[in-house]
Scaffold this motif. Structure first.
Motif, PDB file in Angstrom:
ATOM      1  N   THR A  29      12.627   0.849   7.341  1.00 44.15           N
ATOM      2  CA  THR A  29      12.323   2.132   7.977  1.00 44.15           C
ATOM      3  C   THR A  29      13.520   3.072   7.845  1.00 44.15           C
ATOM      4  OG1 THR A  29      11.082   0.857   9.585  1.00 44.15           O
ATOM      5  CG2 THR A  29      11.405   3.169  10.103  1.00 44.15           C
ATOM      6  N   SER A  30      14.704   2.493   8.012  1.00 43.30           N
ATOM      7  CA  SER A  30      15.891   3.348   7.935  1.00 43.30           C
ATOM      8  C   SER A  30      16.129   3.793   6.491  1.00 43.30           C
ATOM      9  CB  SER A  30      17.075   2.599   8.553  1.00 43.30           C
ATOM     10  OG  SER A  30      18.033   2.279   7.634  1.00 43.30           O
ATOM     11  N   ILE A  31      15.864   2.904   5.506  1.00 43.77           N
ATOM     12  CA  ILE A  31      16.024   3.281   4.088  1.00 43.77           C
ATOM     13  C   ILE A  31      15.039   4.400   3.765  1.00 43.77           C
ATOM     14  CG2 ILE A  31      15.703   2.480   1.709  1.00 43.77           C
ATOM     15  CD1 ILE A  31      16.604  -0.327   2.719  1.00 43.77           C
ATOM     16  N   TYR A  32      13.765   4.176   4.194  1.00 43.01           N
ATOM     17  CA  TYR A  32      12.717   5.152   3.899  1.00 43.01           C
ATOM     18  C   TYR A  32      13.076   6.509   4.506  1.00 43.01           C
ATOM     19  CZ  TYR A  32       8.095   7.369   4.078  1.00 43.01           C
ATOM     20  OH  TYR A  32       7.055   8.242   3.977  1.00 43.01           O
ATOM     21  N   GLY A  33      13.564   6.472   5.738  1.00 44.04           N
ATOM     22  CA  GLY A  33      13.938   7.723   6.423  1.00 44.04           C
ATOM     23  C   GLY A  33      15.074   8.427   5.675  1.00 44.04           C
ATOM     24  N   SER A  34      16.061   7.630   5.268  1.00 45.88           N
ATOM     25  CA  SER A  34      17.205   8.214   4.564  1.00 45.88           C
ATOM     26  C   SER A  34      16.754   8.849   3.272  1.00 45.88           C
ATOM     27  CB  SER A  34      18.235   7.124   4.259  1.00 45.88           C
ATOM     28  OG  SER A  34      18.541   6.417   5.439  1.00 45.88           O
ATOM     29  N   LEU A  35      15.911   8.145   2.542  1.00 42.09           N
ATOM     30  CA  LEU A  35      15.455   8.647   1.249  1.00 42.09           C
ATOM     31  C   LEU A  35      14.662   9.936   1.431  1.00 42.09           C
ATOM     32  CD1 LEU A  35      14.425   5.326  -0.534  1.00 42.09           C
ATOM     33  CD2 LEU A  35      16.231   6.894  -1.234  1.00 42.09           C
ATOM     34  N   ARG A  36      13.812   9.959   2.435  1.00 38.75           N
ATOM     35  CA  ARG A  36      13.031  11.182   2.682  1.00 38.75           C
ATOM     36  C   ARG A  36      13.960  12.362   2.953  1.00 38.75           C
ATOM     37  NH1 ARG A  36       7.886  10.965   6.495  1.00 38.75           N
ATOM     38  NH2 ARG A  36       7.866  13.130   5.863  1.00 38.75           N
TER      39      ARG A  36
ATOM     40  N   SER B 288      14.297  15.529   0.664  1.00 36.89           N
ATOM     41  CA  SER B 288      13.856  16.827   1.196  1.00 36.89           C
ATOM     42  C   SER B 288      14.829  17.958   0.816  1.00 36.89           C
ATOM     43  CB  SER B 288      13.711  16.747   2.722  1.00 36.89           C
ATOM     44  OG  SER B 288      14.998  16.569   3.281  1.00 36.89           O
ATOM     45  N   GLY B 289      16.037  17.580   0.324  1.00 38.66           N
ATOM     46  CA  GLY B 289      16.987  18.565  -0.164  1.00 38.66           C
ATOM     47  C   GLY B 289      17.770  19.262   0.926  1.00 38.66           C
ATOM     48  N   VAL B 290      17.656  18.719   2.169  1.00 37.89           N
ATOM     49  CA  VAL B 290      18.410  19.389   3.244  1.00 37.89           C
ATOM     50  C   VAL B 290      19.917  19.166   3.116  1.00 37.89           C
ATOM     51  CG1 VAL B 290      16.566  19.511   4.964  1.00 37.89           C
ATOM     52  CG2 VAL B 290      17.937  17.427   4.790  1.00 37.89           C
ATOM     53  N   LEU B 291      20.275  18.022   2.436  1.00 36.03           N
ATOM     54  CA  LEU B 291      21.712  17.742   2.313  1.00 36.03           C
ATOM     55  C   LEU B 291      22.295  18.616   1.192  1.00 36.03           C
ATOM     56  CD1 LEU B 291      21.590  13.875   2.795  1.00 36.03           C
ATOM     57  CD2 LEU B 291      22.053  15.632   4.492  1.00 36.03           C
ATOM     58  N   HIS B 292      22.003  18.283  -0.022  1.00 33.10           N
ATOM     59  CA  HIS B 292      22.329  19.147  -1.166  1.00 33.10           C
ATOM     60  C   HIS B 292      21.475  18.662  -2.315  1.00 33.10           C
ATOM     61  CE1 HIS B 292      24.671  15.753  -2.705  1.00 33.10           C
ATOM     62  NE2 HIS B 292      25.163  15.635  -1.462  1.00 33.10           N
ATOM     63  N   SER B 293      21.323  19.545  -3.282  1.00 33.32           N
ATOM     64  CA  SER B 293      20.410  19.201  -4.394  1.00 33.32           C
ATOM     65  C   SER B 293      21.050  18.144  -5.294  1.00 33.32           C
ATOM     66  CB  SER B 293      20.068  20.458  -5.190  1.00 33.32           C
ATOM     67  OG  SER B 293      21.263  20.978  -5.735  1.00 33.32           O
ATOM     68  N   GLN B 294      20.103  17.314  -5.835  1.00 33.75           N
ATOM     69  CA  GLN B 294      20.537  16.200  -6.685  1.00 33.75           C
ATOM     70  C   GLN B 294      20.332  16.588  -8.132  1.00 33.75           C
ATOM     71  OE1 GLN B 294      21.756  13.472  -5.279  1.00 33.75           O
ATOM     72  NE2 GLN B 294      21.359  14.273  -3.203  1.00 33.75           N
ATOM     73  N   PRO B 295      21.146  15.913  -8.972  1.00 34.43           N
ATOM     74  CA  PRO B 295      20.838  16.110 -10.393  1.00 34.43           C
ATOM     75  C   PRO B 295      19.396  15.609 -10.648  1.00 34.43           C
ATOM     76  CG  PRO B 295      22.721  14.586 -10.068  1.00 34.43           C
ATOM     77  CD  PRO B 295      22.289  15.015  -8.735  1.00 34.43           C
TER      78      PRO B 295
ATOM     79  N   LEU C 162      14.730   9.339  -9.550  1.00 38.25           N
ATOM     80  CA  LEU C 162      14.946   7.948  -9.118  1.00 38.25           C
ATOM     81  C   LEU C 162      14.793   7.822  -7.603  1.00 38.25           C
ATOM     82  CD1 LEU C 162      17.973   6.876 -11.373  1.00 38.25           C
ATOM     83  CD2 LEU C 162      15.655   5.913 -11.389  1.00 38.25           C
ATOM     84  N   LEU C 163      15.354   8.813  -6.912  1.00 31.99           N
ATOM     85  CA  LEU C 163      15.264   8.772  -5.451  1.00 31.99           C
ATOM     86  C   LEU C 163      13.807   8.943  -4.985  1.00 31.99           C
ATOM     87  CD1 LEU C 163      18.457  10.824  -4.525  1.00 31.99           C
ATOM     88  CD2 LEU C 163      17.992   8.453  -3.937  1.00 31.99           C
ATOM     89  N   GLN C 164      13.055   9.778  -5.732  1.00 29.56           N
ATOM     90  CA  GLN C 164      11.624   9.966  -5.419  1.00 29.56           C
ATOM     91  C   GLN C 164      10.884   8.631  -5.545  1.00 29.56           C
ATOM     92  OE1 GLN C 164      10.358  12.920  -4.318  1.00 29.56           O
ATOM     93  NE2 GLN C 164       8.470  11.742  -3.951  1.00 29.56           N
ATOM     94  N   ALA C 165      11.165   7.875  -6.661  1.00 23.19           N
ATOM     95  CA  ALA C 165      10.520   6.567  -6.892  1.00 23.19           C
ATOM     96  C   ALA C 165      10.909   5.583  -5.798  1.00 23.19           C
ATOM     97  CB  ALA C 165      10.938   6.026  -8.267  1.00 23.19           C
TER      98      ALA C 165
ATOM     99  N   GLN D  64       7.895   3.371   0.777  1.00 17.69           N
ATOM    100  CA  GLN D  64       6.700   3.684   1.601  1.00 17.69           C
ATOM    101  C   GLN D  64       5.631   2.594   1.428  1.00 17.69           C
ATOM    102  OE1 GLN D  64       4.613   7.219   0.407  1.00 17.69           O
ATOM    103  NE2 GLN D  64       3.640   7.443   2.410  1.00 17.69           N
ATOM    104  N   ARG D  65       5.429   2.210   0.159  1.00 16.52           N
ATOM    105  CA  ARG D  65       4.433   1.147  -0.101  1.00 16.52           C
ATOM    106  C   ARG D  65       4.850  -0.150   0.572  1.00 16.52           C
ATOM    107  NH1 ARG D  65       2.751   1.022  -6.310  1.00 16.52           N
ATOM    108  NH2 ARG D  65       1.518  -0.710  -5.512  1.00 16.52           N
ATOM    109  N   LEU D  66       6.168  -0.425   0.493  1.00 21.60           N
ATOM    110  CA  LEU D  66       6.686  -1.657   1.101  1.00 21.60           C
ATOM    111  C   LEU D  66       6.458  -1.631   2.612  1.00 21.60           C
ATOM    112  CD1 LEU D  66       7.906  -3.842  -0.578  1.00 21.60           C
ATOM    113  CD2 LEU D  66      10.188  -3.045   0.035  1.00 21.60           C
ATOM    114  N   THR D  67       6.675  -0.447   3.219  1.00 23.12           N
ATOM    115  CA  THR D  67       6.465  -0.314   4.662  1.00 23.12           C
ATOM    116  C   THR D  67       4.989  -0.548   4.990  1.00 23.12           C
ATOM    117  OG1 THR D  67       8.184   1.354   4.648  1.00 23.12           O
ATOM    118  CG2 THR D  67       6.844   1.212   6.646  1.00 23.12           C
ATOM    119  N   ALA D  68       4.099   0.032   4.142  1.00 21.10           N
ATOM    120  CA  ALA D  68       2.653  -0.142   4.379  1.00 21.10           C
ATOM    121  C   ALA D  68       2.286  -1.620   4.288  1.00 21.10           C
ATOM    122  CB  ALA D  68       1.860   0.661   3.344  1.00 21.10           C
TER     123      ALA D  68
END
Ligand code: ADP
Length: 734
Positions: free
Chosen positions: A505-512, A516-523, A529-532, A538-542
């Motif tokens: 849950t914490s990994i999923y939250g961090s990734l979201r 979401s780009g609130v921190l700074h934009s990624q290359p 990769l982060l999207q995947a 999410q699937r793992l959580t389900a």
């Protein structure tokens, strides 16, 4: 077993035929005897009639001869001119031999005054006696005609006589005198010839003077001149007096039945009667009949012998067959064919029986072989097997594996009600058995062991035996080990899932957050990769949520908040939640028109059920397809149907649809996502909410998944009746 010599049927036939022939013999004997008797009687009447007539003729002739003789003497005397003593004496002397022959009682010669002037045998004082007072003398002298007197007592002889008179007449017809012959009735030979005539047959001859009511003569000389008895004392005289000339007399003179024939001699007023005892006929018939009887008896015995032989020949093979059948039934020894070389019905029967018994033996051997095979399978089966009586549900038989499993000996199990072996807190035995008996079905039972504890068994059942002796065969497979392993696995999965969920849950939250780009934009590369990583977490959580749900459902720990739900609202919510999924798959979701139905369910879990069914329908539908939700209501239930036009479920997979981790095509699923747990959870949830679930699917055409849940009627609401949809061919899970 000793075989009776003759069967009862043979005795019956024998008795019947012998009885019938005996009856026939007796009847024909009786008829013959009657016919013979009547023939003999007719013959006798004929014979006696003839004899009687002959007797009459003989007597007539004898009298006639004597009259002729007297007439000759009278003629000779007339030649001498007048009837004088010397002439009379001369005549007598010259004819003495003839006179003695015809008139042993003697003759008298009278003159025209009726005075005796000549006699053939000297009787003191007779010559010179006047006889003109005798009516017949008087009549002969006056009429000049010959006559025969009535029977009278001879005056000088003092014996019964008749007198025959011949007048002596000259050429002018004047009566010169009379020649009279005396016939002594007691000893005269007048009737001898007639009596002799009848002596040929055992008869009695009577000559009666019916005019004067006396016996003239009879075989008993003492009766001569005796008056005839009254009719009342003599049936014979009664018959004669009534004018009968022949007939039968009962209890007559001979003491038995008599036949009488009577002939009249009218000129004398005599009647000649012959009387024959009928007993003579019976006496003659008896030897004939006894001869017949002996012949009949011999014939009867021969018939009986022939019948006995015939019936023995006919019945012996049948008795042998019956004996064989008994032995066959008792299973005593192998049956040998009955030897028979006959081609009649019995031969055919025995031949057919031989074939039948051979076939039966063959079948018995095969049956025994099969029984041995089954027995060894029963004894050596790795599954425990018990046989129950279908009615009492008592144990009939238990195999060694069963005794090992439960610890009881087979003897202790036999006759025991199977229900006694059920450990507590289980559905009743009939319900469990019903489950076990369904095709491809089984049930789980916990069975008590002899030395404490219980064993969990997966039980499958089948009905075996003959229609009138049905038995239940239960296969008990020990699944204690399997259950232990499953428990371990479940515990492990549950623990791991719990342990994984928090960090995940914490990994999923961090990734979201990162994505979401609130921190700074990624290359760009890192962003994909982060999207995947986010999608997979999410699937793992389900998956972990599903696993934890399953765990809770199986352990019965899932807490449900059942409440009245507005179905229209629920469906709207579901569509909203799945809108993006549907849009992604280019599938249109179509809801029914609002209808104001209410159901009793847990809102969160009901949404989970709808989400599972709708996401599956969307997932397996081609782009552009419609997924439709339809509702049907009865008084008690509301049925919800999710209809898709997708690829449908392969027939081979349909039985596994509600099993955990079951997927028709693992490769396709990998592309489409999914864990194979969705329907298993849905199934458990629906059941936990007191509902039922099922589906029907035609591969290539689509699927229809339905869920029924208890309906709630708001107060003062009339529930419109609508027929439940026909769920033909749909697989239902309640
Ligand atoms: P998953 O998460 O894999 O979808 P489910 O338990 O929901 O697991 O479904 C199990 C399997 O049942 C699916 O993988 C699919 O093979 C089949 N299935 C379920 N719903 C449908 C449907 N509407 N059309 C075709 N197949 C379906």
């Amino acid at each position: 077993m000793k075989q009776p010599r003759y069967s009862r049927l043979a005795i019956k036939i024998l008795l019947l035929i012998l009885g019938a022939s005996l009856l026939q013999a007796v009847l024909s004997g009786w008829i013959t005897q009657r016919a013979l008797r009547s023939d003999m009687q007719d013959l006798l009447i004929e014979q006696q009639t003839r004899i009687n007539r002959n007797a009459v003729q003989l007597i007539d002739r004898e009298l006639d001869i004597r009259q002729q003789f007297l007439a000759t003497l009278a003629a000779q005397l007339a030649l001498s001119g007048r009837a004088s003593y010397p002439a009379a004496q001369r005549l007598i002397d010259s004819q003495r031999a003839n006179i003695n022959h015809y008139f042993p009682g003697g003759i008298l010669i009278l003159n025209d005054q009726g005075v005796a002037i000549g006699e053939s045998t000297h009787v003191e004082g007779r010559l010179g006696t006047r006889y003109a007072d005798r009516p017949h003398i008087k009549q002969a002298l006056s009429s000049g005609q010959p006559n025969i007197s009535k029977p009278i007592m001879g005056r000088t002889l003092n014996a019964p006589i008749i007198s025959i008179s011949a007048p002596v007449k000259n050429a002018r017809g004047e009566v010169l005198g009379l020649v009279a012959g005396v016939i002594e009735l007691e000893r005269e030979n007048l009737f001898d010839a007639a009596v002799n005539l009848t002596l040929g047959v055992p008869s009695r001859l009577f000559v009666l003077d019916t005019t004067h009511q006396i016996y003239v003569t009879a075989t008993d000389p003492k009766l001569a001149m005796q008056p005839l008895p009254d009719s009342a004392d003599s049936p014979l005289l009664a018959a004669l007096r009534s004018g009968q000339s022949s007939g039968l007399l009962h209890n007559s003179e001979t003491g038995g039945d008599d036949l009488f024939i009577a002939d009249d001699m009218p000129h004398l007023g005599w009647r000649v009667v012959s009387l024959t005892a009928l007993k003579q006929i019976t006496d003659k018939l008896d030897p004939i009949l006894s001869q017949r009887l002996i012949i009949g008896l011999i014939f009867f015995l021969l018939l009986a012998l022939a019948l006995v032989l015939l019936l023995r020949r006919a019945m012996n093979p049948l008795s042998a067959a019956a004996h064989q059948i008994t032995e066959m039934m008792e299973g005593q020894r192998p049956i040998q064919p009955i030897r028979i070389d006959r081609t009649d019905e019995v031969g055919h029967l025995v031949h057919a029986f031989n074939q039948l018994s051979q076939r039966q033996q063959q079948q018995a051997r095969e049956l025994q072989r099969e029984r041995d095979l089954l027995r060894s399978q029963f004894d050596q089966s790795s599954d425990a097997i018990v046989l129950l009586d279908v009615h009492s549900l008592q144990i009939l038989e238990a195999n060694p594996q069963c005794t090992r499993l439960l610890g009881y000996s087979a003897e202790r199990l036999r006759g025991r009600p199977f229900a006694e072996l059920l450990a507590g807190d289980q559905p009743p035995l009939p319900a469990l058995l019903q489950q076990a008996m369904t095709e491809a079905g089984h049930c789980i039972m916990a069975l008590l062991r002899q030395f404490g504890g219980s064993v969990h068994c997966e039980v499958t059942g089948a009905s075996v035996g003959l229609p009138d002796q049905r038995q239940l065969m239960l296969n008990l497979r020990d699944i204690s080990e399997r259950l232990r392993n499953e428990q371990l696995k479940n515990d492990f999965v549950s623990t791991v899932s719990h342990e994984l969920r928090t960090p995940l849950t914490s990994i999923y939250g961090s990734l979201r957050l990162v994505n979401s780009g609130v921190l700074h934009s990624q290359p760009e590369q890192a962003a994909s990769l982060l999207q995947a990583a986010e999608e997979n977490s999410q699937r793992l959580t389900a998956l972990i949520n599903d696993l934890l749900d399953i765990d809770k459902l199986e352990a019965g720990k899932l807490e449900l908040k059942l409440q009245q739900l507005d179905l229209d609202q629920q469906l709207q919510d579901a569509r909203r939640l799945l809108a993006s999924t549907a849009a992604e798959a280019e599938v249109r979701l179509q809801l029914p028109a609002p209808h104001g139905l209410h159901i009793m369910a847990d809102p969160q879990r009901f949404q989970q059920v709808l989400a599972n069914l709708l996401s599956n329908a969307i997932k397996f539908s081609p782009p552009g397809a419609v997924v439709e939700i339809a509702t049907q209501a009865t008084e008690q239930q509301v049925r919800l149907v999710v209809i898709d036009q997708g690829e449908g479920i392969p027939l081979a997979f349909q039985a596994n649809v509600f099993k955990r981790f079951a997927q028709a095509d693992a490769t396709a699923t990998r592309q489409r996502g999914g864990t194979g747990l969705g329907l298993a959870i849905t199934h458990s949830l629906v059941r936990a909410m007191h509902g039922a679930i099922g589906f029907s699917s035609t591969p290539g055409q689509g699927s229809q998944f339905w869920v029924s849940l208890p309906r709630v009627l708001p107060p003062n609401t009339y529930a419109p009746r609508s027929a439940a949809p026909d769920s033909n061919g749909s697989k239902a899970h309640e």
